[in-house]
Design a protein around this motif. Structure first.
Motif, PDB file in Angstrom:
ATOM      1  N   PRO A   1      -7.169 -15.418   5.956  1.00 43.69           N
ATOM      2  CA  PRO A   1      -7.914 -16.158   6.979  1.00 43.69           C
ATOM      3  C   PRO A   1      -9.399 -15.829   6.892  1.00 43.69           C
ATOM      4  O   PRO A   1      -9.782 -14.779   6.358  1.00 43.69           O
ATOM      5  CB  PRO A   1      -7.315 -15.624   8.290  1.00 43.69           C
ATOM      6  N   SER A   2     -10.237 -16.693   7.420  1.00 42.24           N
ATOM      7  CA  SER A   2     -11.683 -16.482   7.361  1.00 42.24           C
ATOM      8  C   SER A   2     -12.192 -15.582   8.470  1.00 42.24           C
ATOM      9  O   SER A   2     -13.373 -15.248   8.500  1.00 42.24           O
ATOM     10  CB  SER A   2     -12.406 -17.837   7.442  1.00 42.24           C
ATOM     11  N   ASP A   3     -11.316 -15.162   9.387  1.00 39.72           N
ATOM     12  CA  ASP A   3     -11.747 -14.371  10.538  1.00 39.72           C
ATOM     13  C   ASP A   3     -10.617 -13.438  10.948  1.00 39.72           C
ATOM     14  O   ASP A   3      -9.468 -13.861  11.111  1.00 39.72           O
ATOM     15  CB  ASP A   3     -12.116 -15.305  11.701  1.00 39.72           C
ATOM     16  N   ILE A   4     -10.928 -12.162  11.137  1.00 43.62           N
ATOM     17  CA  ILE A   4      -9.914 -11.176  11.514  1.00 43.62           C
ATOM     18  C   ILE A   4      -9.318 -11.471  12.890  1.00 43.62           C
ATOM     19  O   ILE A   4      -8.190 -11.055  13.191  1.00 43.62           O
ATOM     20  CB  ILE A   4     -10.513  -9.748  11.465  1.00 43.62           C
TER      21      ILE A   4
ATOM     22  N   ASP B   1       0.001 -13.337   3.174  1.00 45.67           N
ATOM     23  CA  ASP B   1      -1.291 -12.757   3.543  1.00 45.67           C
ATOM     24  C   ASP B   1      -1.641 -11.612   2.606  1.00 45.67           C
ATOM     25  O   ASP B   1      -0.849 -10.705   2.362  1.00 45.67           O
ATOM     26  CB  ASP B   1      -1.224 -12.252   4.988  1.00 45.67           C
ATOM     27  N   ALA B   2      -2.873 -11.639   2.060  1.00 48.32           N
ATOM     28  CA  ALA B   2      -3.279 -10.679   1.030  1.00 48.32           C
ATOM     29  C   ALA B   2      -3.325  -9.250   1.542  1.00 48.32           C
ATOM     30  O   ALA B   2      -2.924  -8.316   0.845  1.00 48.32           O
ATOM     31  CB  ALA B   2      -4.636 -11.079   0.462  1.00 48.32           C
ATOM     32  N   GLY B   3      -3.841  -9.056   2.763  1.00 47.63           N
ATOM     33  CA  GLY B   3      -3.929  -7.712   3.310  1.00 47.63           C
ATOM     34  C   GLY B   3      -2.563  -7.076   3.494  1.00 47.63           C
ATOM     35  O   GLY B   3      -2.349  -5.899   3.176  1.00 47.63           O
TER      36      GLY B   3
ATOM     37  N   ALA C   1     -10.965  -9.326   7.101  1.00 44.40           N
ATOM     38  CA  ALA C   1      -9.537  -9.562   7.351  1.00 44.40           C
ATOM     39  C   ALA C   1      -8.686  -8.862   6.294  1.00 44.40           C
ATOM     40  O   ALA C   1      -7.638  -8.287   6.614  1.00 44.40           O
ATOM     41  CB  ALA C   1      -9.247 -11.061   7.364  1.00 44.40           C
ATOM     42  N   PHE C   2      -9.135  -8.906   5.047  1.00 47.24           N
ATOM     43  CA  PHE C   2      -8.400  -8.268   3.957  1.00 47.24           C
ATOM     44  C   PHE C   2      -8.391  -6.751   4.110  1.00 47.24           C
ATOM     45  O   PHE C   2      -7.365  -6.097   3.900  1.00 47.24           O
ATOM     46  CB  PHE C   2      -9.037  -8.662   2.619  1.00 47.24           C
ATOM     47  N   GLN C   3      -9.539  -6.193   4.496  1.00 46.65           N
ATOM     48  CA  GLN C   3      -9.650  -4.741   4.602  1.00 46.65           C
ATOM     49  C   GLN C   3      -8.906  -4.172   5.807  1.00 46.65           C
ATOM     50  O   GLN C   3      -8.250  -3.129   5.699  1.00 46.65           O
ATOM     51  CB  GLN C   3     -11.132  -4.335   4.694  1.00 46.65           C
ATOM     52  N   ASP C   4      -8.981  -4.854   6.961  1.00 45.91           N
ATOM     53  CA  ASP C   4      -8.536  -4.225   8.202  1.00 45.91           C
ATOM     54  C   ASP C   4      -7.535  -5.027   9.029  1.00 45.91           C
ATOM     55  O   ASP C   4      -7.051  -4.524  10.045  1.00 45.91           O
ATOM     56  CB  ASP C   4      -9.752  -3.919   9.086  1.00 45.91           C
TER      57      ASP C   4
END
Length: 564
Positions: A95-98, A122-124, A157-160
């Protein structure tokens, strides 16, 4: 809750609700191009067939495919019903936003949200929770780095994002910024935000003399993180420069600069980025209708009015998100610790018919005002009242029924707090260039105290470029980065002593080399002593005009003259 793709929609069309499927994440095509990769999909969330007010997109990378929408349209043509997961295809999404995760949890619960994220790949989650080999292979793909991680929100979003489901509240982690100095040498600044002691690590300070590169450092930080200007990927690839040890896990960057000579970007409107709200500038410069940049002294006041309306609107729009910080309450509480007032208001036009506002209007000295607490009742209809508000007057404060009179420094002080909170998201980085330009020494300390109060609830951090010794002594030495010119060029070093609560003269001597600089005061005393000849005689001549420091300085100069 299901994820569903609708094929063959024009890219400007809104993905539709799907009543037959109930609650859905609805996706459709978008033609956004990230360096020859088209992975962006328009996205909307529908709960009970009602659209959730949240602007975001989903980026989805399919193995061996550079245009996601075309591939999904082909799959639908071949019989796929558009409902995720996509059969017999390796893919990964972000997603573009956490806040996407928080909205899902608040609306459908954690279990259903995780099911949807698994179907979306989802990548994260794939990397950090499931350690999926196929997904990890796609994460190493050039298209993932170039397209899915291009926007700052998706990177966050990917990191956290996955941490939210583990009840872990992400904090901004330490990172190293690598800048190119004037002589094209790489200089590193290790910003410290992860506190390992009782000392506050929420603010980092860059300090040094004029013209040494402090503002250039901030500009580099902004453009490297946004991947614009000098941080544009193709420029970095050509120069082989690596700007960070790891891209900072911040959700938004807010820059404040009231220097007449600054050259920071005003906005992201001309940059090839989808998320124009990832960066916010506050200063005296603005873009005119003719495309030229002009300076307006009234911008801070105007911005404060707009920010107040925006935070009230956002508080209402996103109040359903679990554990979301109320912006207005946060800034109101922080400001009341700094100035004495009962409530804040916006001034109303005396020429408009205000009868539609009813009892929401108050009168002070024959002027009409709308208190912020009453604006909240119009939060979902701000557009109906905005034309009656005199936004250029800025936010006004009331105490005991009277307007609070603030100095120009105090006004800018409170406007900045309001503007920053209005723009903030959780895990924002607030960058301020030379706050001492608009604050007298006492307000500098109050400003740091106020800044910490607004940073804390949003788990956000700040970086300040300054000459102020008062500000520097409010920050631990690990968070102080001294810029100084040496024989081999720019050096960036930490102080060799603890600055938090430290001696101002000691800090000044180390940072600016005061001991080696001749001051007019020293030169005047030296000249007088040479004429009079005797230190004691000079002290007698000065009489009541001499103080203890001057006596000590005269005696010291006398000893030096006898030793020559």
């Amino acid at each position: 809750m299901r994820t569903v793709y609708t094929p063959n929609l024009y890219w400007r069309e809104v993905p539709p609700a799907k009543p037959q499927l109930g609650d859905v994440l609805s996706l459709s095509s978008n033609n956004w191009d990230d360096y020859s990769y088209k992975t962006t999909l328009n996205a909307k969330i529908y709960i009970n067939n009602q659209l959730i007010s949240f602007d975001f997109s989903i980026k989805l990378l399919i193995e061996d495919v550079d245009n996601t929408a075309i591939k999904l349209d082909e799959l639908c043509k071949d019989g796929w019903d558009g409902i995720f997961p996509i059969p017999n295809i390796n893919y990964i999404a972000l997603p573009s936003d956490i806040d996407f995760y928080k909205i899902l949890i608040s609306k459908v619960g954690e279990e259903k949200a995780i099911t949807l994220l698994n179907e979306l790949h989802d990548a994260g989650f794939s990397k950090n929770v499931y350690h999926n080999e196929v997904s990890n292979k796609l994460i190493e793909h050039d298209g993932f780095k170039t397209s899915l991680l291009r926007e700052s929100g998706a990177n966050k979003a990917f990191q956290d994002g996955y941490l939210i489901f583990q009840d872990i509240y992400a904090e901004i982690r330490d990172f190293q910024l690598n800048i190119l100095s004037k002589d094209c040498c790489v200089k590193s600044i290790p910003f410290k935000f992860e506190s390992s002691s009782l000392l506050p690590y929420d603010i980092n300070v860059i300090i040094g003399p004029n013209g040494i590169g402090k503002s250039h450092c901030l500009k580099s930080l902004v453009e490297y993180w946004l991947q614009t200007g000098m941080g544009e990927p193709r420029i970095l690839e050509r120069s082989k420069h690596t700007p960070f040890d790891e891209r900072p896990n911040i959700s938004k960057l807010v820059l404040v600069s009231y220097s007449p000579f600054e050259e920071f970007s005003l906005d992201l409107e001309k940059n090839n980025l989808q998320d124009k709200k990832a960066y916010q500038y506050f200063g005296f410069r603005q873009m005119r209708d003719d495309g030229k940049i002009g300076i307006s002294r009234n911008l801070p006041a105007l911005n404060s009015s707009e920010s107040l309306l925006e935070m009230i609107s956002d508080d209402e729009k996103y109040k359903f998100i679990e554990n979301r910080v109320n912006k207005f309450n946060s800034v109101d509480s922080a400001l009341k610790s700094a100035i004495s007032y009962d409530y804040c208001v916006l001034r109303l036009s005396s020429q408009d018919d205000l009868s539609y506002l009813g009892n929401d209007v108050i009168t002070i000295n024959n002027e009409k005002y709308l208190p912020a607490i009453n604006i909240m009742q119009w939060a979902e209809r701000i557009d109906l009242i905005i034309n009656s508000l005199l936004l250029n007057d800025g936010v006004i404060f009331v105490k005991d029924g009277n307007i609070v009179r603030l100095s120009s420094g105090q006004r800018l002080f409170v406007y900045i707090a309001i503007n920053v909170v209005g723009a903030m998201k959780e895990n924002s980085l607030i960058v301020i260039d030379e706050p001492e330009l608009f604050l007298h020494p006492n307000l500098e300390i109050e400003f740091i105290s106020l800044l910490k109060k607004v940073l804390t609830p949003f788990r956000s951090k700040a970086i300040l470029a300054t000459h102020s010794l008062s500000i520097t002594r409010e920050v631990p030495s690990k968070c102080v980065h001294i810029f100084r010119e040496e024989e081999n060029g720019l050096e960036i070093v930490p102080p060799p002593f603890e600055t938090f609560g430290g001696n101002v003269q000691r800090i000044s001597s180390y940072v600016f080399g005061d001991k080696s600089i001749s001051k007019p005061f020293d030169e005047w005393l030296d000249m007088q002593l040479k004429e009079v000849g005797d230190p004691k005689r000079l002290i007698e001549m000065l009489g009541e005009e001499v103080n203890e420091e001057m006596i000590m300085k005269i005696m010291s100069l006398g000893k030096k003259s006898h030793g020559r």
